[in-house]
Scaffold this motif. Sequence first.
Motif, PDB file in Angstrom:
ATOM      1  N   ALA A 137     -21.837  12.063  -4.678  1.00 30.11           N
ATOM      2  CA  ALA A 137     -22.115  10.402  -4.378  1.00 30.11           C
ATOM      3  C   ALA A 137     -20.887  10.380  -4.651  1.00 30.11           C
ATOM      4  CB  ALA A 137     -23.140   9.621  -4.836  1.00 30.11           C
ATOM      5  N   ALA A 138     -20.042  10.916  -6.458  1.00 30.04           N
ATOM      6  CA  ALA A 138     -18.887  10.028  -6.856  1.00 30.04           C
ATOM      7  C   ALA A 138     -17.690  10.822  -6.140  1.00 30.04           C
ATOM      8  CB  ALA A 138     -19.012  11.279  -8.309  1.00 30.04           C
ATOM      9  N   SER A 139     -18.126  11.622  -5.224  1.00 35.05           N
ATOM     10  CA  SER A 139     -16.542  12.118  -4.530  1.00 35.05           C
ATOM     11  C   SER A 139     -16.373  10.538  -3.237  1.00 35.05           C
ATOM     12  CB  SER A 139     -17.022  13.478  -3.703  1.00 35.05           C
ATOM     13  OG  SER A 139     -17.846  12.676  -2.845  1.00 35.05           O
ATOM     14  N   GLY A 140     -17.742   9.904  -2.974  1.00 40.32           N
ATOM     15  CA  GLY A 140     -16.889   9.087  -2.547  1.00 40.32           C
ATOM     16  C   GLY A 140     -16.575   7.425  -3.091  1.00 40.32           C
ATOM     17  N   VAL A 141     -16.741   7.494  -4.307  1.00 34.72           N
ATOM     18  CA  VAL A 141     -16.322   6.433  -5.247  1.00 34.72           C
ATOM     19  C   VAL A 141     -15.331   6.807  -5.497  1.00 34.72           C
ATOM     20  CG1 VAL A 141     -16.737   5.070  -7.647  1.00 34.72           C
ATOM     21  CG2 VAL A 141     -18.386   5.775  -6.322  1.00 34.72           C
ATOM     22  N   LEU A 142     -15.281   7.973  -6.318  1.00 27.44           N
ATOM     23  CA  LEU A 142     -13.346   8.420  -6.750  1.00 27.44           C
ATOM     24  C   LEU A 142     -12.044   7.940  -5.511  1.00 27.44           C
ATOM     25  CD1 LEU A 142     -11.593   9.688  -8.031  1.00 27.44           C
ATOM     26  CD2 LEU A 142     -12.309  12.298  -7.678  1.00 27.44           C
ATOM     27  N   ALA A 143     -12.490   8.564  -3.575  1.00 27.64           N
ATOM     28  CA  ALA A 143     -12.278   8.246  -2.400  1.00 27.64           C
ATOM     29  C   ALA A 143     -11.972   7.117  -2.318  1.00 27.64           C
ATOM     30  CB  ALA A 143     -12.718   9.365  -1.651  1.00 27.64           C
ATOM     31  N   SER A 144     -12.528   6.710  -2.752  1.00 26.62           N
ATOM     32  CA  SER A 144     -12.825   4.882  -2.541  1.00 26.62           C
ATOM     33  C   SER A 144     -12.073   4.483  -3.576  1.00 26.62           C
ATOM     34  CB  SER A 144     -14.090   4.131  -2.529  1.00 26.62           C
ATOM     35  OG  SER A 144     -14.479   4.235  -1.799  1.00 26.62           O
ATOM     36  N   ALA A 145     -11.655   4.484  -4.787  1.00 24.84           N
ATOM     37  CA  ALA A 145     -10.956   4.158  -5.812  1.00 24.84           C
ATOM     38  C   ALA A 145     -10.054   4.289  -5.658  1.00 24.84           C
ATOM     39  CB  ALA A 145     -11.719   4.534  -7.182  1.00 24.84           C
ATOM     40  N   LEU A 146      -9.584   5.812  -5.137  1.00 27.04           N
ATOM     41  CA  LEU A 146      -7.893   6.158  -4.880  1.00 27.04           C
ATOM     42  C   LEU A 146      -7.324   5.541  -3.957  1.00 27.04           C
ATOM     43  CD1 LEU A 146      -8.463   9.655  -6.197  1.00 27.04           C
ATOM     44  CD2 LEU A 146      -6.825   7.840  -7.344  1.00 27.04           C
ATOM     45  N   ARG A 147      -8.439   4.606  -2.812  1.00 24.51           N
ATOM     46  CA  ARG A 147      -7.897   4.146  -1.550  1.00 24.51           C
ATOM     47  C   ARG A 147      -7.618   2.976  -2.248  1.00 24.51           C
ATOM     48  NH1 ARG A 147      -4.758   3.737   0.911  1.00 24.51           N
ATOM     49  NH2 ARG A 147      -4.473   3.074   3.580  1.00 24.51           N
ATOM     50  N   LEU A 148      -7.710   2.659  -2.957  1.00 23.48           N
ATOM     51  CA  LEU A 148      -7.311   0.526  -2.558  1.00 23.48           C
ATOM     52  C   LEU A 148      -6.770   0.776  -3.703  1.00 23.48           C
ATOM     53  CD1 LEU A 148     -10.933  -0.415  -4.006  1.00 23.48           C
ATOM     54  CD2 LEU A 148      -9.780  -0.987  -2.041  1.00 23.48           C
ATOM     55  N   ILE A 149      -6.214   1.965  -4.622  1.00 23.63           N
ATOM     56  CA  ILE A 149      -5.781   1.988  -5.658  1.00 23.63           C
ATOM     57  C   ILE A 149      -4.157   2.256  -4.660  1.00 23.63           C
ATOM     58  CG2 ILE A 149      -3.949   3.227  -7.587  1.00 23.63           C
ATOM     59  CD1 ILE A 149      -7.137   3.505  -9.238  1.00 23.63           C
ATOM     60  N   SER A 150      -4.232   3.198  -3.946  1.00 25.19           N
ATOM     61  CA  SER A 150      -2.747   3.553  -3.420  1.00 25.19           C
ATOM     62  C   SER A 150      -2.706   2.735  -2.153  1.00 25.19           C
ATOM     63  CB  SER A 150      -3.063   4.727  -2.036  1.00 25.19           C
ATOM     64  OG  SER A 150      -4.433   4.657  -1.594  1.00 25.19           O
ATOM     65  N   LYS A 151      -3.235   1.996  -1.451  1.00 29.34           N
ATOM     66  CA  LYS A 151      -3.440   0.206  -0.896  1.00 29.34           C
ATOM     67  C   LYS A 151      -2.789  -0.148  -1.896  1.00 29.34           C
ATOM     68  CE  LYS A 151      -4.990  -2.651   2.797  1.00 29.34           C
ATOM     69  NZ  LYS A 151      -4.280  -2.143   3.597  1.00 29.34           N
ATOM     70  N   ALA A 152      -3.080  -0.883  -2.707  1.00 31.01           N
ATOM     71  CA  ALA A 152      -2.405  -1.845  -3.868  1.00 31.01           C
ATOM     72  C   ALA A 152      -0.460  -1.128  -3.858  1.00 31.01           C
ATOM     73  CB  ALA A 152      -3.193  -1.793  -5.145  1.00 31.01           C
ATOM     74  N   VAL A 153      -0.794  -0.054  -4.135  1.00 24.92           N
ATOM     75  CA  VAL A 153       0.719   0.311  -4.933  1.00 24.92           C
ATOM     76  C   VAL A 153       1.861   0.946  -3.464  1.00 24.92           C
ATOM     77  CG1 VAL A 153       1.861   2.546  -5.722  1.00 24.92           C
ATOM     78  CG2 VAL A 153      -0.044   1.549  -6.602  1.00 24.92           C
ATOM     79  N   PHE A 154       1.131   1.400  -2.645  1.00 23.52           N
ATOM     80  CA  PHE A 154       1.761   1.869  -1.447  1.00 23.52           C
ATOM     81  C   PHE A 154       1.817   0.852  -0.188  1.00 23.52           C
ATOM     82  CE2 PHE A 154       0.871   5.712  -3.276  1.00 23.52           C
ATOM     83  CZ  PHE A 154       1.658   6.150  -3.778  1.00 23.52           C
ATOM     84  N   GLU A 155       1.433  -0.976  -0.874  1.00 22.64           N
ATOM     85  CA  GLU A 155       0.917  -1.574   0.939  1.00 22.64           C
ATOM     86  C   GLU A 155       2.205  -1.985   1.251  1.00 22.64           C
ATOM     87  OE1 GLU A 155      -2.126  -4.738   2.324  1.00 22.64           O
ATOM     88  OE2 GLU A 155      -1.223  -4.456   0.156  1.00 22.64           O
ATOM     89  N   ARG A 156       2.959  -2.476   0.533  1.00 12.34           N
ATOM     90  CA  ARG A 156       4.690  -3.116   0.993  1.00 12.34           C
ATOM     91  C   ARG A 156       6.207  -1.307   0.708  1.00 12.34           C
ATOM     92  NH1 ARG A 156       4.665  -8.078  -2.942  1.00 12.34           N
ATOM     93  NH2 ARG A 156       2.648  -9.924  -2.005  1.00 12.34           N
ATOM     94  N   SER A 157       5.317  -0.819   0.354  1.00 16.46           N
ATOM     95  CA  SER A 157       6.404   0.598   0.479  1.00 16.46           C
ATOM     96  C   SER A 157       6.365   0.553   2.051  1.00 16.46           C
ATOM     97  CB  SER A 157       5.929   1.326   0.065  1.00 16.46           C
ATOM     98  OG  SER A 157       4.874   2.292  -0.177  1.00 16.46           O
ATOM     99  N   ALA A 158       7.503   1.438   2.248  1.00 17.25           N
ATOM    100  CA  ALA A 158       7.675   2.190   3.611  1.00 17.25           C
ATOM    101  C   ALA A 158       6.892   3.233   3.557  1.00 17.25           C
ATOM    102  CB  ALA A 158       8.835   2.448   4.902  1.00 17.25           C
ATOM    103  N   ASP A 159       6.039   3.298   5.047  1.00 14.68           N
ATOM    104  CA  ASP A 159       4.787   4.512   4.855  1.00 14.68           C
ATOM    105  C   ASP A 159       3.923   4.778   3.901  1.00 14.68           C
ATOM    106  OD1 ASP A 159       4.497   6.096   7.382  1.00 14.68           O
ATOM    107  OD2 ASP A 159       5.954   7.839   6.051  1.00 14.68           O
ATOM    108  N   GLY A 160       3.083   3.601   3.373  1.00 15.03           N
ATOM    109  CA  GLY A 160       2.623   3.401   2.136  1.00 15.03           C
ATOM    110  C   GLY A 160       1.199   4.181   3.055  1.00 15.03           C
ATOM    111  N   LEU A 161       1.031   4.164   4.254  1.00 17.65           N
ATOM    112  CA  LEU A 161       0.155   4.486   4.026  1.00 17.65           C
ATOM    113  C   LEU A 161      -0.272   6.119   3.878  1.00 17.65           C
ATOM    114  CD1 LEU A 161      -1.956   2.856   7.392  1.00 17.65           C
ATOM    115  CD2 LEU A 161      -3.131   3.146   5.206  1.00 17.65           C
ATOM    116  N   ARG A 162       1.363   6.463   4.550  1.00 12.46           N
ATOM    117  CA  ARG A 162       0.619   8.172   4.432  1.00 12.46           C
ATOM    118  C   ARG A 162       0.771   8.884   3.352  1.00 12.46           C
ATOM    119  NH1 ARG A 162       6.114  11.312   5.510  1.00 12.46           N
ATOM    120  NH2 ARG A 162       4.676  14.089   6.142  1.00 12.46           N
ATOM    121  N   LYS A 163       1.544   7.762   2.400  1.00 10.13           N
ATOM    122  CA  LYS A 163       1.811   8.139   1.266  1.00 10.13           C
ATOM    123  C   LYS A 163       0.315   7.700   0.510  1.00 10.13           C
ATOM    124  CE  LYS A 163       6.749   6.619   0.370  1.00 10.13           C
ATOM    125  NZ  LYS A 163       7.596   4.855  -0.398  1.00 10.13           N
TER     126      LYS A 163
END
Length: 402
Positions: A137-163
Amino acid sequence: MVVCWILGLGALIAWNSILTIGDYYYKLFPRYHPARVLPLLYLPFSIATMGILSHNVSKIKTRWRNLTGFSLFFIATLGLLVLDLATSGKGGIGNYIGICIIVAAFGVADGHVQGGLVGDLSFMCPEFIQSFLAGYAASGVLASALRLISKAVFERSADGLRKGAMLFLAISTFFEFLCIFLYAFVFPKLPIVKHYRLRAASEGSTNVTADLAAAGIQTEATTHGGEDDKQQQRLSNKQLFIENIDYAVDLYLTCVLTLSIFPGFLYENTGSHHQLGSWYALVLVAMYNVWNLISRYIPLVKCLEIKSRNGLMIATLSRFFLIPAFYFTANYGSQGWMIMLTSFLGLTNGYLNVCVLTQAPKGYKSPEQNTLGNLLVLCIQGGILSGVALDWLWLIGSKHQF
């Protein structure tokens, strides 16, 4: 327990990464329903592989089975990373087919690892299974946490979803390599693991000989007559399944209900009664994963663990009231109610899985516990496949086309 936790995380982090970067794949392939198609591809390969291995579980060396699975996870995750880099993150049917092939390889890897590890841990401490499932189950939490962080960091950058997706796949690849190392060189040498495997060997298990050899222990060959006696005393797969049919049904129905809602419904059918925009599906997936992890530690408090077989069945059947609850909330409720329902879905899913898988193996000899663990995991996969198939029914009458 720490090693079991990491192995559990590695057993599912690759797949959770695929689910969590669903918004990236929806951007690349908006017409192909990736949150529904990819699980439907993954699961048949997982079930077929697990079915074959479970049928021949007494003849297969658990060590080589699990190492094969983790190695295939590593290669497939690296393959997804390479495919995206080689195609520069472009859509199209060709790239989608390539992703589908790699996801099928994930299914084969899962068929090796999940049944192999649960079977291996079933004749050890129940706490080992609990820790493995918590890591799962922790794998899901880790994946979700990283996804939220990466979205916040890369959301305004070009190709943010891909990064963000590339970051996910790189981390997943690292964890798969770590699991190969831990299972090959660390886990078999732990004193308590050697103790349980020696006991399993004394009770007639042939699966553990390669693990004991890796730990520097050579077991004496069993005489032909003694082995025949042990085989006669051992319950067949059919007998084990019949004796534990209620546990099998519990796991099957739990996963049918969960996967008929998660993740496809959360991505495509949650309506517009919210203010979170593109964050909404990610928040729902994250809340499911967090409560799915928390719930797997609840049975450690003995007074909160359901041990009654009838109690487990009642709890499993009661969850089906969530189907109308999700339907009406998606159409008429607010985002707060949907977040609460999704959290409860994760809470009950993790709790019931741990209760069943820690109770079921008790009272059997080591070879039978190993076999039963494989059979119960096969029921889980069957429930997941059925749930993913039923998830398509939510599209009836919706604005999304098949």
